[in-house]
Design a protein around this motif. Sequence first.
Motif, PDB file in Angstrom:
ATOM      1  N   ALA A  82     -19.450 -21.276 -44.598  1.00 23.11           N
ATOM      2  CA  ALA A  82     -20.543 -20.313 -44.426  1.00 23.11           C
ATOM      3  C   ALA A  82     -19.998 -18.898 -44.546  1.00 23.11           C
ATOM      4  N   ALA A  83     -20.778 -18.056 -45.224  1.00 23.91           N
ATOM      5  CA  ALA A  83     -20.398 -16.646 -45.318  1.00 23.91           C
ATOM      6  C   ALA A  83     -20.514 -16.019 -43.932  1.00 23.91           C
ATOM      7  N   GLY A  84     -19.661 -15.069 -43.662  1.00 22.49           N
ATOM      8  CA  GLY A  84     -19.673 -14.424 -42.357  1.00 22.49           C
ATOM      9  C   GLY A  84     -18.851 -13.169 -42.410  1.00 22.49           C
ATOM     10  N   PRO A  85     -18.423 -12.665 -41.272  1.00 25.49           N
ATOM     11  CA  PRO A  85     -17.594 -11.461 -41.249  1.00 25.49           C
ATOM     12  C   PRO A  85     -16.225 -11.718 -41.861  1.00 25.49           C
ATOM     13  N   ALA A  86     -15.511 -10.647 -42.159  1.00 24.82           N
ATOM     14  CA  ALA A  86     -14.167 -10.770 -42.697  1.00 24.82           C
ATOM     15  C   ALA A  86     -13.312 -11.644 -41.775  1.00 24.82           C
ATOM     16  N   ARG A  87     -12.458 -12.461 -42.378  1.00 19.53           N
ATOM     17  CA  ARG A  87     -11.717 -13.442 -41.595  1.00 19.53           C
ATOM     18  C   ARG A  87     -10.412 -13.773 -42.292  1.00 19.53           C
ATOM     19  N   GLU A  88      -9.385 -14.002 -41.514  1.00 24.31           N
ATOM     20  CA  GLU A  88      -8.083 -14.400 -42.050  1.00 24.31           C
ATOM     21  C   GLU A  88      -7.745 -15.807 -41.580  1.00 24.31           C
ATOM     22  N   VAL A  89      -7.336 -16.648 -42.512  1.00 24.01           N
ATOM     23  CA  VAL A  89      -6.911 -18.015 -42.202  1.00 24.01           C
ATOM     24  C   VAL A  89      -5.447 -18.146 -42.602  1.00 24.01           C
ATOM     25  N   VAL A  90      -4.592 -18.549 -41.677  1.00 24.60           N
ATOM     26  CA  VAL A  90      -3.159 -18.694 -41.942  1.00 24.60           C
ATOM     27  C   VAL A  90      -2.832 -20.177 -42.101  1.00 24.60           C
ATOM     28  N   LEU A  91      -2.215 -20.509 -43.229  1.00 21.17           N
ATOM     29  CA  LEU A  91      -1.934 -21.903 -43.560  1.00 21.17           C
ATOM     30  C   LEU A  91      -0.430 -22.116 -43.733  1.00 21.17           C
ATOM     31  N   PRO A  92       0.154 -23.083 -43.038  1.00 17.71           N
ATOM     32  CA  PRO A  92       1.585 -23.377 -43.216  1.00 17.71           C
ATOM     33  C   PRO A  92       1.821 -24.228 -44.457  1.00 17.71           C
ATOM     34  N   TYR A  93       2.919 -23.976 -45.143  1.00 16.33           N
ATOM     35  CA  TYR A  93       3.298 -24.787 -46.298  1.00 16.33           C
ATOM     36  C   TYR A  93       4.795 -25.034 -46.263  1.00 16.33           C
ATOM     37  N   PHE A  94       5.231 -26.081 -46.963  1.00 15.32           N
ATOM     38  CA  PHE A  94       6.652 -26.425 -46.986  1.00 15.32           C
ATOM     39  C   PHE A  94       7.199 -26.326 -48.407  1.00 15.32           C
ATOM     40  N   ALA A  95       8.507 -26.151 -48.479  1.00 16.51           N
ATOM     41  CA  ALA A  95       9.243 -26.222 -49.742  1.00 16.51           C
ATOM     42  C   ALA A  95      10.463 -27.097 -49.489  1.00 16.51           C
ATOM     43  N   THR A  96      10.485 -28.262 -50.106  1.00 17.47           N
ATOM     44  CA  THR A  96      11.535 -29.256 -49.853  1.00 17.47           C
ATOM     45  C   THR A  96      12.305 -29.556 -51.132  1.00 17.47           C
ATOM     46  N   VAL A  97      13.621 -29.540 -51.046  1.00 10.84           N
ATOM     47  CA  VAL A  97      14.460 -29.938 -52.175  1.00 10.84           C
ATOM     48  C   VAL A  97      14.855 -31.397 -51.982  1.00 10.84           C
ATOM     49  N   MET A  98      14.551 -32.210 -52.982  1.00  8.48           N
ATOM     50  CA  MET A  98      14.884 -33.635 -52.949  1.00  8.48           C
ATOM     51  C   MET A  98      15.932 -33.938 -54.016  1.00  8.48           C
ATOM     52  N   ARG A  99      16.822 -34.869 -53.699  1.00  6.74           N
ATOM     53  CA  ARG A  99      17.815 -35.339 -54.675  1.00  6.74           C
ATOM     54  C   ARG A  99      17.620 -36.827 -54.920  1.00  6.74           C
ATOM     55  N   GLY A 100      17.488 -37.171 -56.184  1.00  5.40           N
ATOM     56  CA  GLY A 100      17.372 -38.577 -56.546  1.00  5.40           C
ATOM     57  C   GLY A 100      16.110 -39.243 -56.057  1.00  5.40           C
ATOM     58  N   GLY A 101      15.131 -38.464 -55.630  1.00  3.71           N
ATOM     59  CA  GLY A 101      13.870 -39.035 -55.190  1.00  3.71           C
ATOM     60  C   GLY A 101      13.887 -39.608 -53.792  1.00  3.71           C
ATOM     61  N   THR A 102      15.059 -39.575 -53.106  1.00  5.34           N
ATOM     62  CA  THR A 102      15.146 -40.187 -51.784  1.00  5.34           C
ATOM     63  C   THR A 102      15.801 -39.302 -50.729  1.00  5.34           C
ATOM     64  N   GLN A 103      16.665 -38.393 -51.141  1.00  2.00           N
ATOM     65  CA  GLN A 103      17.457 -37.606 -50.189  1.00  2.00           C
ATOM     66  C   GLN A 103      16.893 -36.201 -50.032  1.00  2.00           C
ATOM     67  N   ILE A 104      16.523 -35.838 -48.798  1.00  2.00           N
ATOM     68  CA  ILE A 104      16.063 -34.485 -48.522  1.00  2.00           C
ATOM     69  C   ILE A 104      17.287 -33.587 -48.356  1.00  2.00           C
ATOM     70  N   VAL A 105      17.429 -32.620 -49.261  1.00  2.63           N
ATOM     71  CA  VAL A 105      18.567 -31.709 -49.231  1.00  2.63           C
ATOM     72  C   VAL A 105      18.286 -30.527 -48.313  1.00  2.63           C
ATOM     73  N   SER A 106      17.086 -29.997 -48.383  1.00  3.13           N
ATOM     74  CA  SER A 106      16.715 -28.859 -47.539  1.00  3.13           C
ATOM     75  C   SER A 106      15.200 -28.805 -47.422  1.00  3.13           C
ATOM     76  N   LYS A 107      14.744 -28.137 -46.368  1.00  2.00           N
ATOM     77  CA  LYS A 107      13.309 -27.939 -46.188  1.00  2.00           C
ATOM     78  C   LYS A 107      13.073 -26.614 -45.475  1.00  2.00           C
ATOM     79  N   GLN A 108      12.113 -25.866 -45.999  1.00  2.00           N
ATOM     80  CA  GLN A 108      11.696 -24.616 -45.376  1.00  2.00           C
ATOM     81  C   GLN A 108      10.196 -24.651 -45.168  1.00  2.00           C
ATOM     82  N   VAL A 109       9.742 -24.043 -44.091  1.00  3.92           N
ATOM     83  CA  VAL A 109       8.314 -23.948 -43.809  1.00  3.92           C
ATOM     84  C   VAL A 109       7.930 -22.482 -43.761  1.00  3.92           C
ATOM     85  N   GLY A 110       6.902 -22.125 -44.519  1.00  2.00           N
ATOM     86  CA  GLY A 110       6.401 -20.757 -44.534  1.00  2.00           C
ATOM     87  C   GLY A 110       4.921 -20.734 -44.198  1.00  2.00           C
ATOM     88  N   ARG A 111       4.364 -19.556 -44.188  1.00  2.08           N
ATOM     89  CA  ARG A 111       2.933 -19.398 -43.899  1.00  2.08           C
ATOM     90  C   ARG A 111       2.320 -18.452 -44.916  1.00  2.08           C
TER      91      ARG A 111
END
Length: 211
Positions: free
Chosen positions: A96-125
């Motif tokens: 629904a339209a309304g007053p100005a509003r900010e929505v903050v959404l978390p997202y991840f960035a994950t590096v995978m090796r060989g389709g099975t090994q998680i090398v690193s993961k970062q979470v941002g917003r």
Amino acid sequence: MRSMILLAAAAALLGGCARNGDFDETGGIRLTRSACPAVAIPAFTGDVTSFDPPQSREARAIDVVATITNLRNTCNSATDPMTVTATFEVQARRAAAGPAREVVLPYFATVMRGGTQIVSKQVGRIAVRFADGQLRASAPGQASATVSLAAATLPADVQATLSRKRKAGDEDAAVDPMTDPAVRAAVQKASFELLVGFQLTQDQLAYNATR
């Protein structure tokens, strides 16, 4: 969410050896592979739905729906480690339209090796700002990672097998080198992916998977 990441990474791995064209100028089949990580959105993590009230899952309770789109990547394979950067856009719609509003959404960035090994993961917003009276809003996003060039480089013998020209009529012309277990294992070990998606709760992930 790990199973969804593995599903997407496996799909990216199968595309690790890209074709520059079915045939080269001599009639041979040409296969090329980049050491740069593939970039993808794991299954069921590319959108998020919020409800009001939060515990409801009825359509009339949907508050905001957001989607990750226009995912692109740049990669510098001339340096070690390599730097890969994914840029994307989050497009959101509120019920629904309304007053100005900010929505903050978390997202991840994950590096995978060989389709099975998680090398690193970062979470941002990422903050999406709805203007007064507007139903739609969007915001740009970015994620970066580094990957060892040495780890992402195939052994010389495997690279030679993949890049060797195969002409029509040759005994192995129709044989995909990736059917060789040793070649496939080497490609898998040297394959990296940068996966980007919304950092979902278990309830949000289940909703995406079953709707």
